[in-house]
Design a protein around this motif. Structure first.
Motif, PDB file in Angstrom:
ATOM      1  N   LYS A 325       0.435   4.540  13.720  1.00 18.66           N
ATOM      2  CA  LYS A 325       1.598   4.098  14.496  1.00 18.66           C
ATOM      3  C   LYS A 325       2.168   2.812  13.924  1.00 18.66           C
ATOM      4  O   LYS A 325       3.387   2.642  13.816  1.00 18.66           O
ATOM      5  N   GLU A 326       1.279   1.869  13.555  1.00 22.31           N
ATOM      6  CA  GLU A 326       1.749   0.602  12.991  1.00 22.31           C
ATOM      7  C   GLU A 326       2.462   0.814  11.667  1.00 22.31           C
ATOM      8  O   GLU A 326       3.471   0.155  11.382  1.00 22.31           O
ATOM      9  N   MET A 327       1.947   1.726  10.846  1.00 22.25           N
ATOM     10  CA  MET A 327       2.616   2.032   9.579  1.00 22.25           C
ATOM     11  C   MET A 327       4.001   2.607   9.814  1.00 22.25           C
ATOM     12  O   MET A 327       4.976   2.226   9.164  1.00 22.25           O
ATOM     13  N   ALA A 328       4.088   3.549  10.751  1.00 27.25           N
ATOM     14  CA  ALA A 328       5.368   4.172  11.061  1.00 27.25           C
ATOM     15  C   ALA A 328       6.341   3.140  11.618  1.00 27.25           C
ATOM     16  O   ALA A 328       7.536   3.141  11.291  1.00 27.25           O
ATOM     17  N   GLN A 329       5.823   2.236  12.445  1.00 24.65           N
ATOM     18  CA  GLN A 329       6.677   1.197  13.011  1.00 24.65           C
ATOM     19  C   GLN A 329       7.192   0.264  11.927  1.00 24.65           C
ATOM     20  O   GLN A 329       8.375  -0.127  11.937  1.00 24.65           O
ATOM     21  N   LEU A 330       6.331  -0.092  10.974  1.00 27.15           N
ATOM     22  CA  LEU A 330       6.744  -0.953   9.868  1.00 27.15           C
ATOM     23  C   LEU A 330       7.892  -0.314   9.093  1.00 27.15           C
ATOM     24  O   LEU A 330       8.914  -0.952   8.828  1.00 27.15           O
ATOM     25  N   GLN A 331       7.726   0.940   8.727  1.00 34.59           N
ATOM     26  CA  GLN A 331       8.778   1.614   7.971  1.00 34.59           C
ATOM     27  C   GLN A 331      10.051   1.746   8.787  1.00 34.59           C
ATOM     28  O   GLN A 331      11.158   1.559   8.279  1.00 34.59           O
ATOM     29  N   THR A 332       9.894   2.057  10.065  1.00 36.02           N
ATOM     30  CA  THR A 332      11.067   2.254  10.914  1.00 36.02           C
ATOM     31  C   THR A 332      11.770   0.932  11.181  1.00 36.02           C
ATOM     32  O   THR A 332      13.006   0.882  11.286  1.00 36.02           O
ATOM     33  N   ASP A 333      11.024  -0.163  11.296  1.00 40.67           N
ATOM     34  CA  ASP A 333      11.658  -1.473  11.432  1.00 40.67           C
ATOM     35  C   ASP A 333      12.632  -1.722  10.285  1.00 40.67           C
ATOM     36  O   ASP A 333      13.740  -2.236  10.487  1.00 40.67           O
TER      37      ASP A 333
END
Length: 417
Positions: A325-333
């Motif tokens: 989730k944190e990885m996906a959030q980083l990319q989406t940010d």
């Protein structure tokens, strides 16, 4: 525009480099039309950037570089992009690649590369369009290879190229990349960068035919657990793919949007609205609203970027893997920040009257450049939002960078659901 939350977070050297970048903004703005018409950045401008030390942001200190923090790199490159989008893009790409090379390559290889009098500048393409590669004694023979979008290649000394092509990466789900260091003397730059956007970045295709690359210049990103004993810059090494996402896409986009707001605000008091009695845009309510909305979008984009950097630094300091989730959030940010920046410029473009369609209009140049930058594979909002939505709903990620980074950080091939 004021840069949020940076004053107390930059070192004295980083602040000096940021100040140098700011001093160059008026100089770079003078070259806007020339850069677009000639489709490259004049050597005079490249030399000015070099003299200011702005090609060494990501270069290790032991090789004469500044090795600034990721936050400082974003801010400094953003400032350059306020002067010109193409220049900002090239400065971003070279520094991001220099940083990536420092994290990816063994010390002995870095020693051999930096053992020259010239300033080392890496361009890179992380996915080959076509790569026919054979393993031979002592290395790899690239019989034929084509890499598209080689931004900064005209001003690079070396290329960092993934020897895997689109088909092989998709089939293997991008668990690992084979990054090869190739001197630009071995690379043919194909003159095919005819675009509406970032014209001066000269992001031409790169071609290689029958080139031998020694083993020591090919690095495979392997999966594995996080080594707790890493010190200094090496602590960032396991997070390399996530750092690429931050350092090679969003900085120039942020700077373009900041520049658009500043330009519009500077002109608004002296510009009327055609076919109305308004002699000053700055006095008109709906213009004030649009400027406020555009500024908030840019500042919100910066907050997303800052959150990402804060998260990355926390994980590095604690030697922690990112959750999916944190990885996906980083990319989406990053992709969401790009979307906010693009929307801000679009708002201002719509209120700029008919004169804004002129190629020579600075806001027109920004509009074209930020549209192209926001279409980059690492900053496309639809791809990032799909990724975040999938992960939030318990589905596996569709983004190759997420899959590859998850494998490296979690030490389990394919365990990304």
């Amino acid at each position: 525009m004021a840069n949020l939350s940076t004053e107390c977070q930059l070192t004295d050297l980083e602040q000096q480099l940021l100040d140098r970048a700011a001093e160059l903004v008026p100089y770079l703005q003078k070259f806007g039309t020339m850069i677009d018409e000639e489709r490259h950045i004049p050597e005079e401008v490249i030399q000015k950037i070099s003299d200011a030390g702005l090609f060494k942001l990501g270069t290790p200190k032991e090789y004469g570089g500044h090795e600034v923090g990721i936050r400082a790199m974003v801010e400094i490159v953003s400032e350059v992009a306020k002067g010109n989008g193409s220049v900002g893009w090239v400065v971003q790409i070279i520094n991001g690649n220099n940083y990536n090379a420092a994290l990816s390559l063994p010390p002995g290889v870095l020693d051999s590369i930096y053992n020259t009098v010239e300033e080392i500048r890496f361009c890179s393409v992380l996915l080959a369009q076509k790569a026919v590669v054979k393993k031979v004694d002592g290395g790899y023979l690239v019989e034929e290879g084509l890499w598209r979008f080689g931004s900064g290649s005209k001003h690079a000394t070396h290329a960092l190229l993934n020897l895997k092509d689109v088909k092989s990466m998709q089939e293997s789900k991008a668990v690992e990349m084979m990054l090869a260091v190739v001197p630009m003397s071995e690379v043919t730059i194909v003159d095919d960068w005819y675009t509406m956007s970032l014209k001066g970045s000269a992001s031409n295709s790169l071609e290689i035919k029958n080139v031998f690359i020694p083993d020591k210049y090919v690095v495979t990103h392997q999966e594995g657990s996080l080594p707790a004993q890493l010190q200094g810059r090496d602590r960032y090494r396991p997070y390399g793919q996530l750092i690429i996402i931050i350092t090679t896409g969003i900085s120039a986009i942020l700077g373009l949007a900041r520049g658009a707001v500043e330009y519009f605000v500077e002109r608004a008091p002296h510009k009327g609205i055609a076919m109305t009695v308004h002699t000053s845009q700055a006095a008109v309510g709906h213009i004030q609203y649009k400027v406020g909305l555009a500024a908030m979008k840019v500042e919100s984009a910066h907050l997303h970027i800052s959150r990402t950097i804060d998260q990355l630094e926390r994980h590095v300091q604690n030697t922690e893997p990112f959750s999916l989730k944190e990885m996906a959030q980083l990319q989406t940010d990053m992709t969401y920040a790009a979307m906010l920046c693009w929307e801000a410029v679009d708002l201002l473009m719509a209120e700029s009257g008919g004169s804004v369609i002129a190629d020579s209009n600075r806001l027109s140049q920004i509009f074209r450049d930020i549209r192209g930058g926001s279409n980059h594979a690492l900053t496309t909002a639809s791809t990032g939002l799909e990724l975040y939505g999938r992960v939030l709903m318990g589905l596996p990620p569709q983004h190759l960078m997420t899959i590859g980074a998850a494998s490296v950080l979690n030490g389990a091939r394919g365990r990304v659901t």
